[in-house]
Design an enzyme around this catalytic site. Structure first.
Site, PDB file in Angstrom:
ATOM      1  N   ARG A   1       0.853  -1.195   0.000  1.00  0.00           N
ATOM      2  CA  ARG A   1       0.000   0.000   0.000  1.00  0.00           C
ATOM      3  C   ARG A   1       0.885   1.240   0.000  1.00  0.00           C
ATOM      4  O   ARG A   1       1.686   1.420   0.935  1.00  0.00           O
ATOM      5  CB  ARG A   1      -0.872   0.050   1.266  1.00  0.00           C
ATOM      6  CG  ARG A   1      -1.744  -1.174   1.487  1.00  0.00           C
ATOM      7  CD  ARG A   1      -3.079  -1.047   0.804  1.00  0.00           C
ATOM      8  NE  ARG A   1      -3.813  -2.298   0.813  1.00  0.00           N
ATOM      9  CZ  ARG A   1      -4.812  -2.594   1.636  1.00  0.00           C
ATOM     10  NH1 ARG A   1      -5.212  -1.722   2.520  1.00  0.00           N
ATOM     11  NH2 ARG A   1      -5.435  -3.750   1.552  1.00  0.00           N
TER      12      ARG A   1
ATOM     13  N   ARG B   1       0.009   2.713  12.779  1.00  0.00           N
ATOM     14  CA  ARG B   1      -0.567   1.413  12.381  1.00  0.00           C
ATOM     15  C   ARG B   1      -0.585   1.144  10.882  1.00  0.00           C
ATOM     16  O   ARG B   1      -1.216   0.197  10.431  1.00  0.00           O
ATOM     17  CB  ARG B   1      -1.963   1.282  12.952  1.00  0.00           C
ATOM     18  CG  ARG B   1      -2.891   2.360  12.470  1.00  0.00           C
ATOM     19  CD  ARG B   1      -4.255   2.175  13.107  1.00  0.00           C
ATOM     20  NE  ARG B   1      -5.240   2.993  12.445  1.00  0.00           N
ATOM     21  CZ  ARG B   1      -6.525   2.703  12.407  1.00  0.00           C
ATOM     22  NH1 ARG B   1      -6.966   1.624  12.978  1.00  0.00           N
ATOM     23  NH2 ARG B   1      -7.369   3.500  11.809  1.00  0.00           N
TER      24      ARG B   1
ATOM     25  N   SER C   1     -10.913  -6.610   7.927  1.00  0.00           N
ATOM     26  CA  SER C   1     -12.159  -6.216   7.300  1.00  0.00           C
ATOM     27  C   SER C   1     -12.577  -7.314   6.352  1.00  0.00           C
ATOM     28  O   SER C   1     -11.748  -8.026   5.788  1.00  0.00           O
ATOM     29  CB  SER C   1     -12.063  -4.847   6.642  1.00  0.00           C
ATOM     30  OG  SER C   1     -11.366  -4.940   5.454  1.00  0.00           O
TER      31      SER C   1
HETATM   32  O1  4AD Z   1      -9.139  -3.212   5.331  1.00  0.00           O
HETATM   33  P1  4AD Z   1      -8.310  -3.720   4.202  1.00  0.00           P
HETATM   34  O2  4AD Z   1      -7.762  -2.729   3.270  1.00  0.00           O
HETATM   35  O3  4AD Z   1      -9.192  -4.801   3.461  1.00  0.00           O
HETATM   36  C1  4AD Z   1      -8.800  -5.507   2.355  1.00  0.00           C
HETATM   37  O4  4AD Z   1      -7.689  -5.499   1.859  1.00  0.00           O
HETATM   38  C2  4AD Z   1      -9.861  -6.426   1.854  1.00  0.00           C
HETATM   39  N1  4AD Z   1      -9.464  -6.980   0.554  1.00  0.00           N
HETATM   40  C3  4AD Z   1     -10.106  -7.518   2.846  1.00  0.00           C
HETATM   41  C4  4AD Z   1     -11.238  -8.392   2.495  1.00  0.00           C
HETATM   42  O5  4AD Z   1     -11.056  -9.588   2.372  1.00  0.00           O
HETATM   43  N2  4AD Z   1     -12.397  -7.818   2.344  1.00  0.00           N
HETATM   44  O6  4AD Z   1      -7.104  -4.556   4.804  1.00  0.00           O
HETATM   45  C5  4AD Z   1      -7.343  -5.693   5.625  1.00  0.00           C
HETATM   46  C6  4AD Z   1      -6.516  -5.593   6.900  1.00  0.00           C
HETATM   47  C7  4AD Z   1      -6.885  -4.441   7.793  1.00  0.00           C
HETATM   48  O7  4AD Z   1      -7.955  -4.756   8.644  1.00  0.00           O
HETATM   49  C8  4AD Z   1      -5.610  -4.221   8.568  1.00  0.00           C
HETATM   50  O8  4AD Z   1      -5.488  -5.158   9.624  1.00  0.00           O
HETATM   51  C9  4AD Z   1      -4.569  -4.540   7.547  1.00  0.00           C
HETATM   52  O9  4AD Z   1      -5.154  -5.366   6.572  1.00  0.00           O
HETATM   53  N3  4AD Z   1      -4.043  -3.330   6.918  1.00  0.00           N
HETATM   54  C10 4AD Z   1      -2.823  -2.803   7.159  1.00  0.00           C
HETATM   55  N4  4AD Z   1      -1.832  -3.193   7.981  1.00  0.00           N
HETATM   56  C11 4AD Z   1      -0.708  -2.458   7.984  1.00  0.00           C
HETATM   57  N5  4AD Z   1      -0.503  -1.380   7.205  1.00  0.00           N
HETATM   58  C12 4AD Z   1      -1.465  -0.956   6.362  1.00  0.00           C
HETATM   59  N6  4AD Z   1      -1.237   0.096   5.576  1.00  0.00           N
HETATM   60  C13 4AD Z   1      -2.682  -1.673   6.315  1.00  0.00           C
HETATM   61  N7  4AD Z   1      -3.819  -1.551   5.590  1.00  0.00           N
HETATM   62  C14 4AD Z   1      -4.614  -2.552   5.981  1.00  0.00           C
END
Ligand code: 4AD
Length: 465
Positions: free
Chosen positions: A237, A245, A391
């Site tokens: 990302r 976090r 999520s």
């Molecule tokens: O909430 P996110 O962006 O959801 C997805 O990627 C979906 N595709 C998931 C799904 O199956 N619907 O990311 C999922 C999780 C978050 O809840 C968080 O724990 C972690 O990934 N996360 C990060 N951890 C560290 N650094 C970041 N920049 C993060 N972004 C998300």
């Protein structure tokens, strides 16, 4: 006979036995010319090694021991003894009377980080500062710039061993529930979670990017008839914000599964997976948790045998009653999430819960609207100590609805046509979720920064080491 043994396994049962250990020389202190104390550390454990001159230990050897540079690798052979008074400053309550000592590899004399200082808790630092003891506070940048040394502290050794257990439990639990482990591509043609925050790159002349999540591909594998899948892999990302976090690269634990009757089947997996995980960590990883606790004191996580599920609407209501106004169809900001975490803890005595039925408007285009009210969605987030770790959602498995949802979210559908078309060949109802590994470890241990749970963190300002 001689036995090699881990420092952490040295105990009084081995008294009078001869052992051989490998570790690093943490501190060395001479007492006159005839005696020296050497603290040897391995992983999360330390033991005091005593040299006293006799027919095997010469005064030169005592001198040699005191002149070792800190963090040098040493092999020590000696006899285990139980001292009459408790030993301060080591984890093991036995000593080794040294018979032989070898330095296997010397560290340079002036290290950028003193491990003893770097391993102190905030309380110990304050204590030392009060007594005027010389000590260097090691800030996070210094730690990360010298990560190889920083990782030697017992707490850090424990954090990454715990992380390994979290990953293993994730795999083992899902394997036992008939999920198939998969690997989806990380070099892909477009965004999977929306346009911002993608690392763009050149793929032999074609525009490409690093995968923001396995999302589209794990769903396509469901369309291919795999039934239930999981993946452990890197997620990229291009975060702009520098927070406690967010990382630019983290480890994603992803799940995707067919739904038979109701999307709560996905929540049931979350529930059982995490209760199993927390039980395991608490029962089987006590020594690791102790090592983390010594430097970063934290209270054990409060969780229920059956995980609490609240709707987003209920959450908004709880916040409102506590005087916190939030948009009932917007997303919760970090502060509101924390606040809700505190309210949930007070009312339900849990620090782990699921918030579901989010407003559709704040969820990604692939999220299934609620059948009874399309302003809401069959989606959820999961929180530890008021911060998001997961999520997830039921997904849209109808190609035309998916197309219109993508368009409504401003996505160029031509860039994801292979994905959308996957739903034209017969596609089961399905759902899943994504977990951030570093966040789980950080929040389970009550740590304050995600960089502490990433070996070599990548954030908007850090690409090395
Ligand atoms: O909430 P996110 O962006 O959801 C997805 O990627 C979906 N595709 C998931 C799904 O199956 N619907 O990311 C999922 C999780 C978050 O809840 C968080 O724990 C972690 O990934 N996360 C990060 N951890 C560290 N650094 C970041 N920049 C993060 N972004 C998300």
């Amino acid at each position: 006979g001689r036995i090699w043994i881990e420092v952490g396994l040295l105990d009084s049962k081995l008294a009078n036995g001869t052992v051989l250990i490998r570790g690093v020389a943490q501190t060395m202190r001479g007492v006159g010319k005839k005696m020296a104390f050497l603290v040897v550390r391995q992983f999360t454990a330390t033991v005091q090694c005593v040299l006293t001159t006799d027919e095997l230990v010469s005064t030169q050897m005592v001198k040699y021991a005191t002149s070792l540079s800190r963090e040098s690798i040493v092999d020590v052979e000696g006899v285990v003894t139980v001292p009459t008074e408790p030993i301060k400053g080591t984890t093991q309550q036995v000593e080794i009377q040294v018979r032989k000592l070898y330095c296997i590899n010397r560290a340079v004399p002036n290290l950028p980080i003193n491990i003893e200082d770097a391993a102190r808790s905030e309380e110990e630092i304050k204590e030392a500062e009060k007594t005027g003891e010389k000590l260097v506070r090691v800030n996070q940048d210094t730690r990360l710039n010298n990560r190889v040394l920083d990782l030697r502290t017992p707490a850090n050794q424990a954090i990454f061993r715990l992380q390994c257990s979290v990953e293993n439990i994730f795999r083992d639990f899902l394997r036992s529930e008939d999920f198939v482990g998969i690997h989806t591509p990380k070099l892909i043609a477009g965004a999977s979670e929306g346009g911002a925050s993608v690392f763009k790159l050149d793929y032999k002349g074609q525009p490409a990017c690093l995968a923001q999540s396995p999302q589209l591909y794990k769903q396509m594998v469901i369309c291919a008839g795999f039934g239930r899948v999981f993946e452990v892999g890197p997620v990229f990302r291009a975060e702009d914000s520098y927070t406690h976090r967010h990382l630019c690269e983290f480890v994603g634990l992803d799940v995707e599964m067919e739904i038979k009757e109701h999307y709560f089947e996905v929540l049931d997996i979350v529930d059982r997976l995490f209760v199993t995980m927390f039980d395991y960590l608490n029962d089987k990883c006590k020594k690791l948790l102790d090592a983390i606790n010594r430097q970063f004191p934290f209270k054990p996580l409060k969780y229920l045998r059956k995980t609490l599920r609240l709707t987003f609407e209920e959450g908004v209501k709880m916040l409102k009653e506590a005087g916190v106004e939030v948009d009932p169809f917007g997303d919760l900001n970090t502060e509101a999430e924390r606040q809700l975490g505190r309210l949930v803890l007070e009312k339900y005595e849990t620090e782990f819960y699921i918030l579901h039925r989010y407003p559709l408007a704040v969820r990604p285009f692939y999220t299934m609207p609620c059948p009874d009210n399309p302003l809401y969605s069959n989606s959820f987030d999961v929180f530890i100590r008021g911060e998001e770790i997961i999520s997830g959602a039921q997904r849209v498995n109808i190609a035309d609805l998916l197309t219109s949802r993508a368009e409504a979210c401003g996505i160029d559908v031509s860039t994801i046509s292979a994905y959308v078309n996957s739903f034209r060949y017969g596609a089961c109802p399905h759902g899943g979720f994504g977990v951030g590994l570093e966040r789980v470890v950080m929040l389970f241990c009550g740590l304050s920064n995600i960089r502490q749970t990433s070996l070599f963190p990548r954030d908007p300002q850090r690409l090395v080491p």
